[in-house]
Design a protein around this motif. Structure first.
Motif, mmCIF file in Angstrom:
data_model
loop_
_atom_site.group_PDB
_atom_site.id
_atom_site.type_symbol
_atom_site.label_atom_id
_atom_site.label_comp_id
_atom_site.label_asym_id
_atom_site.label_seq_id
_atom_site.Cartn_x
_atom_site.Cartn_y
_atom_site.Cartn_z
ATOM 1 N N LEU A 57 40.385 40.364 40.524
ATOM 2 C CA LEU A 57 40.581 39.783 39.200
ATOM 3 C C LEU A 57 39.745 40.534 38.166
ATOM 4 O O LEU A 57 38.619 40.924 38.438
ATOM 5 N N SER A 59 38.560 39.806 34.292
ATOM 6 C CA SER A 59 38.537 38.781 33.241
ATOM 7 C C SER A 59 38.130 39.387 31.911
ATOM 8 O O SER A 59 37.160 40.146 31.837
ATOM 9 N N GLN A 62 34.548 37.475 29.744
ATOM 10 C CA GLN A 62 33.115 37.573 30.025
ATOM 11 C C GLN A 62 32.283 37.514 28.752
ATOM 12 O O GLN A 62 31.197 36.928 28.748
ATOM 13 N N GLY A 103 38.417 28.357 35.004
ATOM 14 C CA GLY A 103 38.867 29.123 36.156
ATOM 15 C C GLY A 103 39.972 28.420 36.925
ATOM 16 O O GLY A 103 40.933 29.056 37.367
ATOM 17 N N SER A 106 43.079 29.075 34.756
ATOM 18 C CA SER A 106 43.533 30.457 34.659
ATOM 19 C C SER A 106 43.962 31.031 35.999
ATOM 20 O O SER A 106 44.837 31.909 36.056
ATOM 21 N N PHE A 114 46.970 36.251 33.913
ATOM 22 C CA PHE A 114 45.551 35.925 34.059
ATOM 23 C C PHE A 114 44.741 36.625 32.970
ATOM 24 O O PHE A 114 43.825 36.030 32.381
ATOM 25 N N THR A 118 42.431 34.533 30.147
ATOM 26 C CA THR A 118 41.004 34.782 29.941
ATOM 27 C C THR A 118 40.751 35.368 28.549
ATOM 28 O O THR A 118 39.729 35.076 27.920
ATOM 29 N N PHE A 214 34.523 33.350 40.089
ATOM 30 C CA PHE A 214 34.678 33.207 38.640
ATOM 31 C C PHE A 214 33.468 32.488 38.047
ATOM 32 O O PHE A 214 32.945 32.880 36.999
ATOM 33 N N SER A 245 34.176 42.681 26.047
ATOM 34 C CA SER A 245 34.664 42.568 27.420
ATOM 35 C C SER A 245 35.381 43.836 27.857
ATOM 36 O O SER A 245 35.260 44.272 29.008
#
Length: 332
Positions: A57, A59, A62, A103, A106, A114, A118, A214, A245
């Motif tokens: 994954l 994301s 973050q 989490g 998502s 996904f 996020t 997560f 991110s």
């Protein structure tokens, strides 16, 4: 044995940590210590994203979790009068608690969906803190966030205490994530990355395992955010954006994904490069982009992955009677 299962030598790690501890004794330049602090913050966030990526994954939320951790520290220390040392663990816990329902929601979708969920979460966090002037400060953010105690030691002109605090938090983050990635739980994460169907067929709770990763990733993003707020004494929605991110993802790609050394190397290199070209102004982003393109073209496995493959071929070719096959990478 895969590159991720080969631990770095203890002597190399000890020498590196000793060098980092001794750095303020050898270098008195505040700017150099400031850059090292920036590297530490980026390493913490990149490593937290890497742990989530172990399960397959990536994301884009973050920065949102980091913002939550920074906002928690700012509100507790400035508005509630808490000491930083009491606000720090809570600033890690709050993003982790928020990550649980986020989490769970998502992780019901996969692939690009996904990413979008996020991404939407990060935008919602940013917009929420920007919308409410009280208590979040709106777009102007919160200024004059109190430093850690004692305040006489942690001053704007004295980077050394902040450096050692950042070094300690970075080492804790890297150490915990490294141990988790090499534990039975880490093996489960790697197996999920290889094949979710195969992992589920042997009884692994794939959604639950991903959710734990997560949450842990959000926890360490909160730690980075808490230190960020205390060090810069200022937080704003203009800082913790989607691009933040994306930069962490670029660190991982450039450094390499096969081991935890990848995000560390990527964060170090891509934090230093903009600083080295800061005086060139407009060429700063050009240098950043050029390094990204060259690394992806010449080192598709990342800097750390390419070095590991080169070392494996070198060791293999030095063994008696070994004849390396062309085009085949030997595993260490």
């Amino acid at each position: 044995m895969s590159p991720r299962s080969t631990p770095p030598t203890v002597a190399w790690i000890a020498a590196l940590i000793a060098g980092l501890v001794a750095l303020p004794l050898l270098v008195s330049d505040a700017y150099i210590l400031h850059v090292m602090i920036l590297i530490g913050i980026n390493v913490m966030l990149a490593v937290s994203m890497w742990l989530l990526g172990v399960s397959g994954l990536i994301s884009f939320g973050q920065a949102g979790f980091m913002f939550i951790g920074a906002m928690t520290t700012a509100l507790l220390t400035k508005s509630a009068g808490w000491p930083f040392w009491a606000a720090l663990p809570l600033s890690a816990l709050v993003p982790a608690l928020v990550a649980a329902p986020v989490g769970r929601l998502s992780l019901r979708v996969r692939g690009v969906y996904f990413f979008l969920v996020t991404l939407a979460f990060g935008q919602v966090v940013n917009g929420l803190f920007a919308y409410f002037q009280d208590p979040f400060g709106g777009w102007y953010g919160i200024r004059d966030v109190p430093p850690p105690q004692p305040a006489a030691l942690f001053t704007t002109l004295n980077k050394v205490p902040f450096y050692y605090l950042c070094l300690a938090l970075t080492l804790i983050t890297v150490g915990v994530v490294y141990r988790v990635s090499r534990s039975w739980f880490g093996n489960v994460l790697w197996s999920i990355r290889e094949s979710e169907l195969l992992a589920a067929s042997v009884g692994i709770d794939v959604p639950g395992t991903k959710l734990i990763a997560f949450i842990v990733a959000a926890l360490f993003a909160g730690v980075a955010g808490s230190f960020y707020a205390a060090y810069f004494a200022y937080i704003s929605p203009l800082v913790f954006t989607f691009e933040y991110s994306v930069n962490m993802l670029i660190f991982i790609v450039v450094g390499g994904f096969a081991s935890i050394a990848g995000p560390i190397v990527g964060a170090v290199v891509l934090t230093l490069v903009p600083e080295m070209f800061r005086m060139t102004g407009k060429y700063q982003l050009l240098a950043f982009g050029l390094i990204l393109i060259l690394s992806m073209r010449l080192m598709p496995q990342g800097i750390a992955g390419t070095y590991a493959a080169f070392r494996a071929r070198r060791v293999g070719s030095s063994l008696p009677g070994s004849v390396p096959s062309p085009g085949v990478d030997r595993e260490t």
